[in-house]
Write an enzyme that holds these catalytic residues in place. Structure first.
Site, PDB file in Angstrom:
ATOM      1  N   SER A  18       0.822  -1.213   0.000  1.00  0.00           N
ATOM      2  CA  SER A  18       0.000   0.000   0.000  1.00  0.00           C
ATOM      3  C   SER A  18       0.855   1.262   0.000  1.00  0.00           C
ATOM      4  O   SER A  18       1.842   1.360   0.734  1.00  0.00           O
ATOM      5  CB  SER A  18      -0.912   0.013   1.235  1.00  0.00           C
ATOM      6  OG  SER A  18      -1.564   1.271   1.323  1.00  0.00           O
ATOM      7  N   LYS A  69     -13.014  -4.228   2.044  1.00  0.00           N
ATOM      8  CA  LYS A  69     -13.808  -3.031   1.724  1.00  0.00           C
ATOM      9  C   LYS A  69     -15.315  -3.271   1.779  1.00  0.00           C
ATOM     10  O   LYS A  69     -16.074  -2.355   2.077  1.00  0.00           O
ATOM     11  CB  LYS A  69     -13.410  -2.510   0.324  1.00  0.00           C
ATOM     12  CG  LYS A  69     -12.003  -1.935   0.290  1.00  0.00           C
ATOM     13  CD  LYS A  69     -11.577  -1.534  -1.111  1.00  0.00           C
ATOM     14  CE  LYS A  69     -11.925  -0.101  -1.389  1.00  0.00           C
ATOM     15  NZ  LYS A  69     -11.189   0.450  -2.554  1.00  0.00           N
ATOM     16  N   ASP A  81     -24.112   7.666   2.270  1.00  0.00           N
ATOM     17  CA  ASP A  81     -24.931   7.286   1.107  1.00  0.00           C
ATOM     18  C   ASP A  81     -24.058   6.740  -0.019  1.00  0.00           C
ATOM     19  O   ASP A  81     -24.409   5.777  -0.690  1.00  0.00           O
ATOM     20  CB  ASP A  81     -25.716   8.500   0.587  1.00  0.00           C
ATOM     21  CG  ASP A  81     -26.826   8.892   1.541  1.00  0.00           C
ATOM     22  OD1 ASP A  81     -27.166   8.079   2.433  1.00  0.00           O
ATOM     23  OD2 ASP A  81     -27.350  10.019   1.405  1.00  0.00           O
ATOM     24  N   ASN A  90     -13.863   2.734   1.965  1.00  0.00           N
ATOM     25  CA  ASN A  90     -12.394   2.800   1.982  1.00  0.00           C
ATOM     26  C   ASN A  90     -11.876   3.693   3.105  1.00  0.00           C
ATOM     27  O   ASN A  90     -10.677   3.728   3.359  1.00  0.00           O
ATOM     28  CB  ASN A  90     -11.842   3.282   0.625  1.00  0.00           C
ATOM     29  CG  ASN A  90     -12.119   4.756   0.366  1.00  0.00           C
ATOM     30  OD1 ASN A  90     -12.964   5.360   1.016  1.00  0.00           O
ATOM     31  ND2 ASN A  90     -11.412   5.320  -0.577  1.00  0.00           N
ATOM     32  N   ASP A 105     -13.420   7.088  -3.027  1.00  0.00           N
ATOM     33  CA  ASP A 105     -12.792   6.796  -4.326  1.00  0.00           C
ATOM     34  C   ASP A 105     -13.392   7.637  -5.454  1.00  0.00           C
ATOM     35  O   ASP A 105     -12.672   8.149  -6.314  1.00  0.00           O
ATOM     36  CB  ASP A 105     -12.932   5.306  -4.678  1.00  0.00           C
ATOM     37  CG  ASP A 105     -11.821   4.461  -4.094  1.00  0.00           C
ATOM     38  OD1 ASP A 105     -10.769   5.026  -3.719  1.00  0.00           O
ATOM     39  OD2 ASP A 105     -12.006   3.238  -4.000  1.00  0.00           O
ATOM     40  N   GLY A 131     -14.763  -1.654 -17.750  1.00  0.00           N
ATOM     41  CA  GLY A 131     -14.650  -2.397 -16.494  1.00  0.00           C
ATOM     42  C   GLY A 131     -15.897  -2.221 -15.643  1.00  0.00           C
ATOM     43  O   GLY A 131     -16.639  -1.233 -15.803  1.00  0.00           O
ATOM     44  N   ALA A 132     -16.141  -3.191 -14.788  1.00  0.00           N
ATOM     45  CA  ALA A 132     -17.332  -3.126 -13.927  1.00  0.00           C
ATOM     46  C   ALA A 132     -17.045  -3.744 -12.564  1.00  0.00           C
ATOM     47  O   ALA A 132     -17.917  -4.329 -11.931  1.00  0.00           O
ATOM     48  CB  ALA A 132     -18.504  -3.843 -14.610  1.00  0.00           C
ATOM     49  N   GLY A 133     -15.801  -3.614 -12.105  1.00  0.00           N
ATOM     50  CA  GLY A 133     -15.422  -4.137 -10.795  1.00  0.00           C
ATOM     51  C   GLY A 133     -15.704  -3.118  -9.699  1.00  0.00           C
ATOM     52  O   GLY A 133     -16.501  -2.185  -9.870  1.00  0.00           O
ATOM     53  N   GLY A 134     -15.014  -3.275  -8.585  1.00  0.00           N
ATOM     54  CA  GLY A 134     -15.252  -2.395  -7.440  1.00  0.00           C
ATOM     55  C   GLY A 134     -14.949  -0.938  -7.754  1.00  0.00           C
ATOM     56  O   GLY A 134     -15.713  -0.028  -7.383  1.00  0.00           O
ATOM     57  N   ALA A 135     -13.844  -0.692  -8.462  1.00  0.00           N
ATOM     58  CA  ALA A 135     -13.472   0.689  -8.777  1.00  0.00           C
ATOM     59  C   ALA A 135     -14.495   1.314  -9.721  1.00  0.00           C
ATOM     60  O   ALA A 135     -14.830   2.498  -9.596  1.00  0.00           O
ATOM     61  CB  ALA A 135     -12.085   0.721  -9.407  1.00  0.00           C
TER      62      ALA A 135
HETATM   63  P1  NAP Z   1     -11.753  -5.662  -9.581  1.00  0.00           P
HETATM   64  O1  NAP Z   1     -12.984  -5.429  -8.773  1.00  0.00           O
HETATM   65  O2  NAP Z   1     -11.014  -6.948  -9.439  1.00  0.00           O
HETATM   66  O3  NAP Z   1     -12.151  -5.482 -11.139  1.00  0.00           O
HETATM   67  C1  NAP Z   1     -11.220  -5.745 -12.147  1.00  0.00           C
HETATM   68  C2  NAP Z   1     -11.795  -5.295 -13.487  1.00  0.00           C
HETATM   69  O4  NAP Z   1     -10.819  -5.550 -14.504  1.00  0.00           O
HETATM   70  C3  NAP Z   1     -13.059  -6.033 -13.902  1.00  0.00           C
HETATM   71  O5  NAP Z   1     -13.877  -5.202 -14.679  1.00  0.00           O
HETATM   72  C4  NAP Z   1     -12.462  -7.177 -14.727  1.00  0.00           C
HETATM   73  O6  NAP Z   1     -13.383  -7.744 -15.642  1.00  0.00           O
HETATM   74  C5  NAP Z   1     -11.392  -6.440 -15.486  1.00  0.00           C
HETATM   75  N1  NAP Z   1     -10.384  -7.349 -16.005  1.00  0.00           N
HETATM   76  C6  NAP Z   1      -9.440  -8.011 -15.315  1.00  0.00           C
HETATM   77  N2  NAP Z   1      -8.706  -8.789 -16.147  1.00  0.00           N
HETATM   78  C7  NAP Z   1      -9.224  -8.604 -17.392  1.00  0.00           C
HETATM   79  C8  NAP Z   1      -8.892  -9.132 -18.680  1.00  0.00           C
HETATM   80  N3  NAP Z   1      -7.893 -10.014 -18.851  1.00  0.00           N
HETATM   81  N4  NAP Z   1      -9.621  -8.714 -19.737  1.00  0.00           N
HETATM   82  C9  NAP Z   1     -10.628  -7.830 -19.594  1.00  0.00           C
HETATM   83  N5  NAP Z   1     -10.986  -7.297 -18.390  1.00  0.00           N
HETATM   84  C10 NAP Z   1     -10.286  -7.687 -17.311  1.00  0.00           C
HETATM   85  O7  NAP Z   1     -10.658  -4.535  -9.312  1.00  0.00           O
HETATM   86  P2  NAP Z   1     -10.930  -2.992  -8.934  1.00  0.00           P
HETATM   87  O8  NAP Z   1     -10.847  -2.843  -7.475  1.00  0.00           O
HETATM   88  O9  NAP Z   1     -12.147  -2.538  -9.648  1.00  0.00           O
HETATM   89  O10 NAP Z   1      -9.603  -2.296  -9.547  1.00  0.00           O
HETATM   90  C11 NAP Z   1      -9.414  -2.179 -10.944  1.00  0.00           C
HETATM   91  C12 NAP Z   1      -8.144  -1.389 -11.229  1.00  0.00           C
HETATM   92  O11 NAP Z   1      -8.269  -0.063 -10.742  1.00  0.00           O
HETATM   93  C13 NAP Z   1      -6.894  -1.969 -10.550  1.00  0.00           C
HETATM   94  O12 NAP Z   1      -5.809  -1.847 -11.435  1.00  0.00           O
HETATM   95  C14 NAP Z   1      -6.700  -1.050  -9.354  1.00  0.00           C
HETATM   96  O13 NAP Z   1      -5.341  -0.978  -8.940  1.00  0.00           O
HETATM   97  C15 NAP Z   1      -7.169   0.269  -9.921  1.00  0.00           C
HETATM   98  N6  NAP Z   1      -7.634   1.215  -8.891  1.00  0.00           N
HETATM   99  C16 NAP Z   1      -7.016   2.427  -8.836  1.00  0.00           C
HETATM  100  C17 NAP Z   1      -7.452   3.369  -7.935  1.00  0.00           C
HETATM  101  C18 NAP Z   1      -6.782   4.711  -7.889  1.00  0.00           C
HETATM  102  O14 NAP Z   1      -6.908   5.409  -6.881  1.00  0.00           O
HETATM  103  N7  NAP Z   1      -6.100   5.112  -8.954  1.00  0.00           N
HETATM  104  C19 NAP Z   1      -8.505   3.070  -7.043  1.00  0.00           C
HETATM  105  C20 NAP Z   1      -9.125   1.824  -7.141  1.00  0.00           C
HETATM  106  C21 NAP Z   1      -8.671   0.889  -8.067  1.00  0.00           C
HETATM  107  P3  NAP Z   1     -14.272  -9.021 -15.201  1.00  0.00           P
HETATM  108  O15 NAP Z   1     -15.430  -8.481 -14.406  1.00  0.00           O
HETATM  109  O16 NAP Z   1     -14.668  -9.639 -16.480  1.00  0.00           O
HETATM  110  O17 NAP Z   1     -13.365  -9.915 -14.373  1.00  0.00           O
END
Ligand code: NAP
Length: 276
Positions: A18, A69, A81, A90, A105, A131-135
């Site tokens: 971190s 988280k 909210d 976070n 975030d 993308g559609a993950g946590g971020a």
């Molecule tokens: P997460 O919840 O694991 O989501 C990962 C995302 O990446 C999902 O949409 C996933 O798609 C996609 N992905 C992973 N491998 C892939 C591949 N081979 N092909 C296509 N899509 C792929 O992670 P997160 O927490 O959202 O974080 C995502 C990124 O944002 C990370 O790099 C993290 O370090 C960065 N981040 C940066 C900040 C900042 O302050 N700058 C803050 C938060 C996060 P699927 O749903 O299909 O698996």
């Protein structure tokens, strides 16, 4: 407080990677404040115990990172909210009313764009979120709150993008991952929230040849700082904003709540936090 030196930290597992201790440590030194910010490696089975113990040990709050988280919301006495909408926290503040959970975030994401792409507004046009993950949940929540008329989400796993639309409503539209390059041409903003392009992850491979030079492109990935996504967007004539700024701006509200001073984000801070 009781005259104790305030303590804060980042709770994660693992947590050694971190950048938050470098970030908050820089601000504590820069402003000459009494206080400490430390990494706290807490295994998932110990989260509840840790959250009960930290306030008693003099902690005024903490950041929470992977894998806690989401789970920490169940331990909070109050949830903002935006943390509720994102489904994750976070930033925690330990106060007289117990544990208050927030998610900064999205605020960091928007503030990074406002500062580094002056004149950009969420209301300017459709935003594309890759993308559609946590971020992505934090980004979509913040863009909606900032007035984005449409947010086009494309994700490798379509069900996750559909879950975002179901949660956030009709301003969120879902698009095929394989055709993500087709939805960027009239976008005011394109954001990569996938981990593609991050050191150790597969390369970013969405075609960007249809990007309009009027768009702002931002990557959440900040290792490396200048990603393939950003360099390709720059080659298309777009203004680009790297992901480090989001990390820095999301930290501002927590630092202010814990240590009583609203800190500045500047070049010195960027240098202090940049991964070696
Ligand atoms: P997460 O919840 O694991 O989501 C990962 C995302 O990446 C999902 O949409 C996933 O798609 C996609 N992905 C992973 N491998 C892939 C591949 N081979 N092909 C296509 N899509 C792929 O992670 P997160 O927490 O959202 O974080 C995502 C990124 O944002 C990370 O790099 C993290 O370090 C960065 N981040 C940066 C900040 C900042 O302050 N700058 C803050 C938060 C996060 P699927 O749903 O299909 O698996």
């Amino acid at each position: 407080m009781s005259g104790r030196i305030p303590l804060a930290g980042v709770v994660g597992h693992p947590v050694a990677h971190s950048r938050s201790p470098a970030l908050h440590g820089h601000w504590l030194r820069r402003y000459g404040l009494a206080g400490h910010y430390v990494p706290l490696d807490v295994a998932p089975g110990n989260l509840a115990e840790a959250m009960a113990a930290l306030p008693r040990l003099g902690f005024v709050g903490c950041n929470v990172t992977i894998p806690h988280k989401v789970a920490v919301l169940d331990l909070a006495d109050t949830v903002s909210d935006r943390a509720r909408a994102i489904g994750a926290a976070n930033t925690l503040v330990f106060g007289p009313d117990g544990l208050a959970a927030d998610n900064t975030d999205g605020e960091g994401f928007i503030e990074n764009l406002r500062r580094n792409a002056p004149g950009w507004s969420a209301t300017d046009g459709p935003a594309v979120v890759l993308g559609a993950g946590g971020a992505a949940r934090a980004v979509v929540t913040a863009l909606l709150a900032a007035g984005a008329p449409e947010i086009r989400v494309a994700n490798r796993t379509a069900a996750r993008a559909e879950a975002l639309r179901d949660a956030f409503g009709a301003r969120v539209t879902v698009h095929d991952w394989d055709r993500a390059g087709d939805i960027v041409s009239d976008a005011g903003l394109v954001a990569n929230t996938t981990s593609l392009g991050m050191t150790g992850q597969p390369p970013f491979d969405v075609p960007l040849d249809r990007l309009s030079p009027g768009a702002v492109a931002t990557d959440l990935v900040y290792t490396p700082l200048d990603t393939t996504f950003l360099s390709r967007a720059r080659a298309a004539g777009c203004r680009t904003v790297d992901g480090l700024g989001m990390l820095l701006y999301q930290a501002v509200p927590g630092f202010e709540a814990w240590f009583g001073l609203r800190p500045e984000v500047d070049e010195d801070l960027r240098r202090a936090v940049l991964p070696a």
